[in-house]
Motif scaffolding. Structure first.
Motif, PDB file in Angstrom:
ATOM      1  N   LEU A 194      32.538  20.385  64.524  1.00 17.70           N
ATOM      2  CA  LEU A 194      31.730  21.135  63.754  1.00 17.70           C
ATOM      3  C   LEU A 194      30.410  21.161  64.250  1.00 17.70           C
ATOM      4  O   LEU A 194      29.384  20.092  63.638  1.00 17.70           O
ATOM      5  CB  LEU A 194      31.435  20.194  62.066  1.00 17.70           C
ATOM      6  CG  LEU A 194      32.866  19.574  61.051  1.00 17.70           C
ATOM      7  CD1 LEU A 194      32.417  18.566  60.365  1.00 17.70           C
ATOM      8  CD2 LEU A 194      33.359  21.226  60.425  1.00 17.70           C
ATOM      9  N   THR A 199      31.554  26.389  58.449  1.00 20.65           N
ATOM     10  CA  THR A 199      32.515  26.200  57.522  1.00 20.65           C
ATOM     11  C   THR A 199      34.075  26.839  57.560  1.00 20.65           C
ATOM     12  O   THR A 199      33.490  28.302  58.006  1.00 20.65           O
ATOM     13  CB  THR A 199      31.292  26.840  56.278  1.00 20.65           C
ATOM     14  OG1 THR A 199      31.200  28.004  56.661  1.00 20.65           O
ATOM     15  CG2 THR A 199      30.729  25.854  56.529  1.00 20.65           C
ATOM     16  N   GLU A 218      37.681  18.105  56.319  1.00 22.47           N
ATOM     17  CA  GLU A 218      36.425  18.180  57.273  1.00 22.47           C
ATOM     18  C   GLU A 218      37.030  16.184  57.906  1.00 22.47           C
ATOM     19  O   GLU A 218      36.897  15.369  56.970  1.00 22.47           O
ATOM     20  CB  GLU A 218      35.535  18.034  56.982  1.00 22.47           C
ATOM     21  CG  GLU A 218      35.116  19.230  56.424  1.00 22.47           C
ATOM     22  CD  GLU A 218      33.675  19.711  56.541  1.00 22.47           C
ATOM     23  OE1 GLU A 218      32.650  18.950  56.167  1.00 22.47           O
ATOM     24  OE2 GLU A 218      32.868  20.827  56.064  1.00 22.47           O
ATOM     25  N   LEU A 223      36.440  20.089  61.550  1.00 18.79           N
ATOM     26  CA  LEU A 223      37.416  20.482  60.637  1.00 18.79           C
ATOM     27  C   LEU A 223      38.996  21.039  61.032  1.00 18.79           C
ATOM     28  O   LEU A 223      38.626  21.312  62.240  1.00 18.79           O
ATOM     29  CB  LEU A 223      36.591  22.204  60.138  1.00 18.79           C
ATOM     30  CG  LEU A 223      37.342  22.911  59.223  1.00 18.79           C
ATOM     31  CD1 LEU A 223      37.615  22.836  57.997  1.00 18.79           C
ATOM     32  CD2 LEU A 223      37.024  24.624  59.911  1.00 18.79           C
ATOM     33  N   TYR A 246      36.686  30.348  61.091  1.00 19.90           N
ATOM     34  CA  TYR A 246      35.563  29.808  60.305  1.00 19.90           C
ATOM     35  C   TYR A 246      34.966  30.820  60.666  1.00 19.90           C
ATOM     36  O   TYR A 246      34.357  31.264  61.498  1.00 19.90           O
ATOM     37  CB  TYR A 246      35.463  28.319  61.336  1.00 19.90           C
ATOM     38  CG  TYR A 246      35.616  28.834  62.698  1.00 19.90           C
ATOM     39  CD1 TYR A 246      34.580  28.965  63.608  1.00 19.90           C
ATOM     40  CD2 TYR A 246      37.070  28.281  63.310  1.00 19.90           C
ATOM     41  CE1 TYR A 246      34.483  29.081  64.806  1.00 19.90           C
ATOM     42  CE2 TYR A 246      36.905  28.785  64.279  1.00 19.90           C
ATOM     43  CZ  TYR A 246      36.348  28.712  65.324  1.00 19.90           C
ATOM     44  OH  TYR A 246      35.853  28.916  66.532  1.00 19.90           O
TER      45      TYR A 246
END
Length: 291
Positions: A194, A199, A218, A223, A246
């Motif tokens: 991360l 995301t 998470e 992730l 992502y």
């Protein structure tokens, strides 16, 4: 049972029955009345009127008192009767509330009487600690897989790479596996650090979608994408790709902290491989070498 009212009535009846009129006196008065003249009769009548009125008053007062006594006796008898009337012999007892089962699902134990005369309920009952149930471990198709030592294990081979179509705002990391044998179990885990505002933006795999269960979460600053082959399904020999997509902040993202791990089973043999992804420095060196 005789009430005071009944006793009063019985007493009055006995008094009336016991009364005997004085006949001689009555006849004498009648004879004197017949022998007297008109004037004497008028005078006697006037003279005897007051006693008659007095007697009427006395009789009225007596009747009133008797009525009051009778009413009072009746009220007293009613009160006594209501007090002496035995209650309904049927006793209604409310049922005890149903106790809620405690953590051990045992019925509550009534306290035994204290032989020393004390109240047994005042003493705290000794409680046996309830052992914490041990959770049943979830079955896993990689529970007995050996620790992965590299990117290749027997018939299973693997590689991790950042897809060349990634851009300054979005990226895709690919885990590619090859197997020369049919796989009866397979778990692929992709871990994206991360960093740089990462995301999740989706995931896909080249194997049939209905054969796998996918979870994205998470965990431990990563992730994590996890694909698990469903029970009863198999993966045919060949090459397969599992990709995690992502978003990230603008600019190139360094994938040096990203990793993957794969466990599988083929012909009753447990297999395990793992690897990482090339960092920016490695990519830069590779580009310079190519130039």
């Amino acid at each position: 049972m005789r009430t005071p009212h009944d006793e009063l009535r019985a007493g009055l009846r006995e008094a009336a029955e016991a009364y005997e009129p004085d006949r001689a006196r009555i006849l004498a008065r009648v004879e004197r009345g017949m022998a007297a003249g008109p004037e004497e009769k008028h005078t006697r009548r006037r003279a005897t009127r007051p006693p008659l009125l007095a007697w009427a008053r006395v009789a009225g007062a007596t009747a009133a008192v008797s009525g009051i006594l009778a009413m009072g006796g009746y009220a007293l008898a009613s009160a006594v009767k209501s007090d002496e009337t035995p209650a309904d012999p049927t006793v209604s007892v409310s049922p005890l509330p149903t106790p809620s089962p405690d953590a051990t699902s045992r019925a509550p134990i009534q306290p035994a009487p204290d032989p020393s005369g004390g109240n047994a309920q005042d003493e705290e009952p000794s409680s046996t600690p309830t052992p914490t149930p041990t959770p049943t471990p979830k079955a896993s198709n990689t529970a007995s897989a050996p620790a992965a030592k590299g990117t290749e294990d027997g018939p299973l081979w693997s590689d991790g790479s950042v897809d060349p179509h990634s851009n300054d705002f979005w990226a895709q990391s690919n885990v590619t596996i090859k197997s020369s044998e049919q796989l009866t179990s397979l778990t692929v885990e992709l871990r994206i650090a991360l960093t740089g505002g990462v995301t999740s933006a989706g995931a896909w795999r080249s194997a049939p979608e209905g054969d796998f269960e996918l979870t994205v979460a998470e965990r431990d600053d990563f992730l994590v994408y996890t694909w698990v082959l469903k029970e009863g399904h198999t993966v045919q020999p060949g090459e397969w790709v599992f990709a995690g997509q992502y978003d990230h902040t603008r600019g190139g993202r360094d994938a040096k902290d990203d990793t993957y791990a794969v466990t599988a089973e083929a012909a009753g043999q447990q297999l395990a491989v793992k690897g990482d992804f090339a960092g920016q420095d490695d990519n830069d060196e590779s580009d310079e070498g190519d130039s």
